[in-house]
Design an enzyme around this catalytic site. Sequence first.
Site, short mmCIF file in Angstrom:
data_model
loop_
_atom_site.label_atom_id
_atom_site.label_comp_id
_atom_site.label_asym_id
_atom_site.label_seq_id
_atom_site.Cartn_x
_atom_site.Cartn_y
_atom_site.Cartn_z
N CYS A 91 13.61 10.69 7.42
CA CYS A 91 13.47 10.26 8.81
C CYS A 91 14.78 10.37 9.57
O CYS A 91 14.79 10.56 10.79
CB CYS A 91 12.92 8.84 8.87
N GLU B 252 9.48 1.29 10.95
CA GLU B 252 10.55 2.28 10.79
C GLU B 252 9.86 3.63 10.86
O GLU B 252 9.13 4.02 9.95
CB GLU B 252 11.28 2.08 9.46
N GLU C 166 9.36 16.13 15.67
CA GLU C 166 9.80 15.95 14.29
C GLU C 166 9.10 16.96 13.38
O GLU C 166 7.86 16.96 13.28
CB GLU C 166 9.52 14.52 13.81
N LYS D 61 0.86 -1.20 0.00
CA LYS D 61 0.00 0.00 0.00
C LYS D 61 0.88 1.24 0.00
O LYS D 61 1.46 1.60 1.00
CB LYS D 61 -0.91 0.00 1.24
#
Length: 498
Positions: free
Chosen positions: A303, A269, A400, A194
């Site tokens: 990331c 992750e 973040e 997906k």
Amino acid sequence: MTLDSAQQLLESTRKFISAPHKMFINGDWVGAINGDFLEVINPANGNPLTRVPAGTSEDIAVAVKAARIAFEQGEWADMTPASRSKLLWKLADLIEANADEIAQIESLDNGKPVNDARWGDIAFSYELLRYMAGWCTKICGQTIPLSAAAPFHAYTLRTPVGVCGQIVPWNFSFMMAVWKIAPALAAGCTIVLKPAEQTPLTALRLAELIAEAGFPRGVVNVVTGYGEHAGAALAAHPDVDKIAFTGSTEVGKKILTAAGDNLKKVSLELGGKSPMIVFKDADLAKAALAIASGIFYNTGQTCTAGTRLYVHDAIADELLAALVQQAQQLKIGPGLSTDTQMGPLVSKEQQQRVCDYITLGLQEGATLLTGGKCWGKEGFYVEPTILDNTTINMRVVQEEIFGPVLCVTRFSDEQENDIISQANATPYGLAASIFTQDVSRAHLVAKRLKAGTIGINTHHVIDPALPFGGFKQSGWGREMGWEAIELYTEIRSVGVAL
């Protein structure tokens, strides 16, 4: 920029973008069962690019069933490891042969500079497939001498985990898809992939190449759709044996909850807030280049991005002057322009999120050294931004941002130990970097940093053979290397009474 005016587009790219798009399920190209579509936006100008099916739980159910049949019956279930290896290698060759086209599609879909896509994402992808192809014939069990007095022959089998649901993000759309499918296919699993709703196009192009390579029906299925519909259904599906997700920590926690109903295997992750520590003996010219790449590469939508810079007082002004100069010299523009060094953010929502964080940082007391604003008259651009004098309690330091925003904290000799503690003092632990010419210090600090990947005199450290993953809320498990094969296999212990 419209598609018609993009003279630099390959004809194959233009043809792919302009064609009707369908999902790839059980070897067939199909629309969503409910007939719905979602719009794909070009982040370089904010205009609609194309549309893809908006799959839901119904489509996921069909894809999972196809993957289950392919796993347990037929050609894939009986295929030798050597034959799997040849298919993976063939797919790698097809990706390399079509790399220029795939890079252009990725640039249109995601906004990243086409050269970064071609020589970073796409090149890494076909080399990763070749690396994983080598593991197909080396997935082995062991013979085990038992402690029991009775005579036994005991051994282990390492076997594929089964049907894998894989959900990939929008920041490295194509590369993340290959990161997921390569070890799973090497192990013998089947897949329902997906892609992110913002960037589904290269996953569909990948499906075309998978079909061309000759993978059996149902081995790889690609379902496009929104995360809250198709993604959630895949995570919760009772006949999925493993879920692998790359994305935000917030969504990762939801994936984990959904997967709990049947206790499927999970690898995650997730987010990061990576520190870069520069000691006063560092090579400043090399450090400045690595730090700028660490935060501004892929417009900060990485990331592992080095979002927190800890720099010694003695060299702070000199280093920051170099970083400001590099930030101001970056060529911003549409990803398809070959001289672009920093493209747009992926969406209007992401652009607003980043700008809101910059405003928040200034309100919290940070000093703006450069950037700080949206850029251009169209598209989702933000200037490369450096915030000086940030402190550990600021939200811009703890949370973040996922954009080109560098938060700077200075330290003295007396604060060296405290700075290492501060580097560890976030919920994340994905990456970190150390800049020093003192070999002993480099290794000692590396042992103290709570991060899955640590660079010394560099920041982004990535290779198909090197395990990748994080500590704390940056995720579970490791991708790439042998550790990725372990994610997609189970151990069976067999004891034979003699």
